[in-house]
Structure formats: structure tokens, C-alpha cells
Design an enzyme around this catalytic site. Sequence first.
Site, PDB file in Angstrom:
ATOM      1  CE  LYS A  44      34.293  71.636  34.851  1.00 29.91           C
ATOM      2  NZ  LYS A  44      33.084  71.703  34.012  1.00 29.91           N
ATOM      3  CD  GLU A  99      46.717  74.584  33.479  1.00 32.74           C
ATOM      4  OE1 GLU A  99      45.969  73.588  33.468  1.00 32.74           O
ATOM      5  OE2 GLU A  99      46.333  75.730  33.773  1.00 32.74           O
ATOM      6  CG  ASP A 100      44.860  72.150  30.412  1.00 31.40           C
ATOM      7  OD1 ASP A 100      45.500  73.171  30.723  1.00 31.40           O
ATOM      8  OD2 ASP A 100      43.622  72.146  30.267  1.00 31.40           O
ATOM      9  CG  ASP A 103      47.063  80.121  24.946  1.00 33.55           C
ATOM     10  OD1 ASP A 103      47.777  80.048  23.951  1.00 33.55           O
ATOM     11  OD2 ASP A 103      45.936  80.659  24.928  1.00 33.55           O
ATOM     12  CE  LYS A 131      47.344  76.654  22.057  1.00 39.33           C
ATOM     13  NZ  LYS A 131      46.065  77.403  21.957  1.00 39.33           N
ATOM     14  CG  PHE A 152      41.023  76.055  20.452  1.00 36.86           C
ATOM     15  CD1 PHE A 152      41.202  76.859  21.574  1.00 36.86           C
ATOM     16  CD2 PHE A 152      40.051  75.058  20.488  1.00 36.86           C
ATOM     17  CE1 PHE A 152      40.413  76.678  22.708  1.00 36.86           C
ATOM     18  CE2 PHE A 152      39.261  74.875  21.621  1.00 36.86           C
ATOM     19  CZ  PHE A 152      39.447  75.686  22.729  1.00 36.86           C
ATOM     20  CB  VAL A 153      44.802  71.317  20.942  1.00 35.48           C
ATOM     21  CG1 VAL A 153      45.750  71.485  19.772  1.00 35.48           C
ATOM     22  CG2 VAL A 153      45.399  71.934  22.202  1.00 35.48           C
ATOM     23  CG  ASP A 159      36.498  72.765  27.554  1.00 34.71           C
ATOM     24  OD1 ASP A 159      37.604  73.266  27.831  1.00 34.71           O
ATOM     25  OD2 ASP A 159      35.425  73.381  27.646  1.00 34.71           O
ATOM     26  NE  ARG A 165      35.979  69.709  30.470  1.00 36.44           N
ATOM     27  CZ  ARG A 165      36.707  70.816  30.593  1.00 36.44           C
ATOM     28  NH1 ARG A 165      38.012  70.762  30.443  1.00 36.44           N
ATOM     29  NH2 ARG A 165      36.148  71.969  30.853  1.00 36.44           N
TER      30      ARG A 165
HETATM   31  P1  5GP Z   1      46.694  80.909  29.626  1.00 34.44           P
HETATM   32  O1  5GP Z   1      46.301  81.645  30.865  1.00 34.44           O
HETATM   33  O2  5GP Z   1      48.075  80.319  29.650  1.00 34.44           O
HETATM   34  O3  5GP Z   1      46.465  81.766  28.404  1.00 34.44           O
HETATM   35  O4  5GP Z   1      45.637  79.779  29.425  1.00 34.44           O
HETATM   36  C1  5GP Z   1      45.601  78.610  30.081  1.00 34.44           C
HETATM   37  C2  5GP Z   1      44.240  77.986  29.942  1.00 34.44           C
HETATM   38  O5  5GP Z   1      43.565  78.376  28.715  1.00 34.44           O
HETATM   39  C3  5GP Z   1      44.377  76.502  29.841  1.00 34.44           C
HETATM   40  O6  5GP Z   1      44.388  75.921  31.121  1.00 34.44           O
HETATM   41  C4  5GP Z   1      43.161  76.110  29.040  1.00 34.44           C
HETATM   42  O7  5GP Z   1      42.055  75.985  29.895  1.00 34.44           O
HETATM   43  C5  5GP Z   1      42.912  77.285  28.111  1.00 34.44           C
HETATM   44  N1  5GP Z   1      43.497  77.038  26.767  1.00 34.44           N
HETATM   45  C6  5GP Z   1      44.573  77.640  26.225  1.00 34.44           C
HETATM   46  N2  5GP Z   1      44.834  77.153  25.000  1.00 34.44           N
HETATM   47  C7  5GP Z   1      43.894  76.207  24.758  1.00 34.44           C
HETATM   48  C8  5GP Z   1      43.631  75.335  23.653  1.00 34.44           C
HETATM   49  O8  5GP Z   1      44.321  75.293  22.624  1.00 34.44           O
HETATM   50  N3  5GP Z   1      42.580  74.486  23.788  1.00 34.44           N
HETATM   51  C9  5GP Z   1      41.767  74.472  24.901  1.00 34.44           C
HETATM   52  N4  5GP Z   1      40.774  73.596  24.899  1.00 34.44           N
HETATM   53  N5  5GP Z   1      41.986  75.294  25.955  1.00 34.44           N
HETATM   54  C10 5GP Z   1      43.034  76.141  25.885  1.00 34.44           C
END
Ligand code: 5GP
Length: 177
Positions: A44, A99-100, A103, A131, A152-153, A159, A165
Site C-alpha cells: 500500500k 515503490e515507496d 531497503d 536506504k 525507520f520512516v 506505515d 500513512r
Molecule cells: P526491502 O524488501 O527492500 O527490504 O523492503 C521494502 C519494503 O519494506 C518497503 O516497500 C516497505 O514496505 C518496507 N520498509 C522498508 N524500510 C521501511 C521504513 O523505513 N519504513 C516503513 N514504514 N517501511 C519500510
Amino acid sequence: MSYAQSEVDVFIDVPKLNEAVARLGAQITRDYQGKEITVIAIMKGALPFAMDLLRNINGPVSLEVLGCSSYQGTETTGEVRITYDVTKPLAGRHLLVVEDIIDTGLTMKFLLENLQARHPASIKVCTLLEKPSRAKTKVQIDYKGLVIEDKFVVGYGLDFDEKYRNLPYIGVIKGTD
Ligand code: 5GP
């Protein structure tokens, strides 16, 4: 003081977000001249960003949404499942995955493999935040809004336990910094 301000410190304010979204929209508009883009907004978290980005793309765009979630406790394996799939065939289309935040990169790696198997004409990736210090795998990022340190944002779609959100800015929950 609003509810949000009492719980979350501003980390990236609204003008800075608007600036990043406008810049990305202009780059995408330039790069896709003469092509129709299929934006795939990842639910979301990316929805507010994707909707603002759409308004900044000057060209033909269609919109699909795709929901995914990581299996709990499997961050290291990157096991992701699709919880809501797109409604149209993607073969032959120019996909722009929105994508938001990237990470570890494991979610995007899974998504790209999954989407590639549907034979699109092209796939590009646009993320609002990255990140890099947390990366576990190298993923393609064609359009990047802002690079942030390991915090962690929340807000602007992101969220914590489904909260925050709706904040118009990106913030850090008080006491967690
Ligand atoms: P990845 O698979 O790249 O580790 O993670 C991607 C997903 O992890 C993002 O789409 C998001 O849902 C969640 N995520 C990663 N870092 C953060 C953060 O700092 N804050 C929040 N709210 N979600 C995060």
C-alpha cells in the site's frame, strides 16, 4: 499541535517531497516520449507517491496496482508473496514499477523477476526513497527520489503497524531516532 506532529518528527518536508516528485515526473516524461507507460504502483505504501507522480508525467499512462507482502521473519530469504495482482496482461507493455522505499532490495528483486516472466516490452523502477546502507542485493533503480540513512520512516504512504500513512510528509516516530 496536531496528532501527527505530537508523535512523528518531520524528516522530509512537503516542499522537498514535491520537488523530488516533480523532478522524477520530468525525467520520466522525457525518457518515455512516444511510449505509453504502464505504472505499477506497489500497495500500500507507494500509493500516495504513485498518484502524485502520475500527475507529474506529461504523456499517456495507464495504472495498475500490485500488492505484496514479505513472509514474516524471512527478511533474509526475501520470500515475498503477491496479495493483489494486476488486472491486465503485461506482455508487450512498458512497465514502470513505483515503490515507496527500497531497503534490503529483496522485495524489488522478487517483483522484477515475477514481472519479467510476463514478457513486458521493458521494465523500469522508480522509488521515492532508497536506504543503500541496508542493501542485501543489487537491484536496478532507474529513477530515485531521495537517498536516506538507515532510519525507520513513516508517512506519505509508509506505515508503522498501519498507522501514519496519511501524513503529508516523511517522518520519524518520536523516541525511535
Ligand atoms: P526491502 O524488501 O527492500 O527490504 O523492503 C521494502 C519494503 O519494506 C518497503 O516497500 C516497505 O514496505 C518496507 N520498509 C522498508 N524500510 C521501511 C521504513 O523505513 N519504513 C516503513 N514504514 N517501511 C519500510
